[in-house]
Design an enzyme around this catalytic site. Structure first.
Site, PDB file in Angstrom:
ATOM      1  N   CYS A  73      22.718 -72.532   0.093  1.00 45.71           N
ATOM      2  CA  CYS A  73      21.949 -71.515  -0.487  1.00 45.71           C
ATOM      3  C   CYS A  73      21.024 -70.884   0.143  1.00 45.71           C
ATOM      4  CB  CYS A  73      21.637 -72.076  -2.167  1.00 45.71           C
ATOM      5  SG  CYS A  73      20.058 -72.929  -1.912  1.00 45.71           S
ATOM      6  N   HIS A  74      19.996 -69.995  -0.606  1.00 43.80           N
ATOM      7  CA  HIS A  74      18.902 -69.472  -0.010  1.00 43.80           C
ATOM      8  C   HIS A  74      18.123 -70.265   0.871  1.00 43.80           C
ATOM      9  CE1 HIS A  74      15.857 -66.017   0.100  1.00 43.80           C
ATOM     10  NE2 HIS A  74      16.413 -65.901   1.172  1.00 43.80           N
TER      11      HIS A  74
END
Length: 115
Positions: A73-74
């Site tokens: 993810c980020h």
């Protein structure tokens, strides 16, 4: 915390696996489509967490529960949630990519845009 601890993999380890062309790993990105439009890493399949109801019941047929599965993810929080969910679904080899795509851009490949 035994039994449900999430195994982590560093972005450097991820880069080594990608460079080696390791075909045994499954790559899952749980970021949103608008995030993918900004920055992505080739080879990842996208399962946005916000669209869970649309793909949740398909995951066992779309992914191999026994293959090594790396989740991105980020920064690593949403991917950790996905790792826990996958393990609850019976996935046996799930790893969270520590620091997410932000760390990948910062530590491995600066051509990947940061946001």
């Amino acid at each position: 915390m035994t039994g449900n601890a999430i195994t982590q993999i560093t972005v450097e380890e991820l880069a080594q696996r990608l460079a080696a062309g390791d075909a045994t790993i499954q790559l899952v990105d749980v970021r949103e489509p608008q995030e993918l439009a900004i920055a992505s890493i080739e080879g990842f399949v996208n399962f946005p967490l916000s669209e869970f109801t649309e793909w949740g019941d398909q995951v066992p047929t779309l992914l191999n529960p026994h293959a090594e599965t790396l989740v991105l993810c980020h920064h690593g929080m949403r991917s950790a949630q996905m790792c826990q969910w996958l393990m609850a679904q019976g996935f046996t080899n799930v790893k969270n990519i520590s620091g997410g795509i932000d760390a990948y851009s910062n530590l491995v490949d600066s051509s990947v845009p940061r946001y």
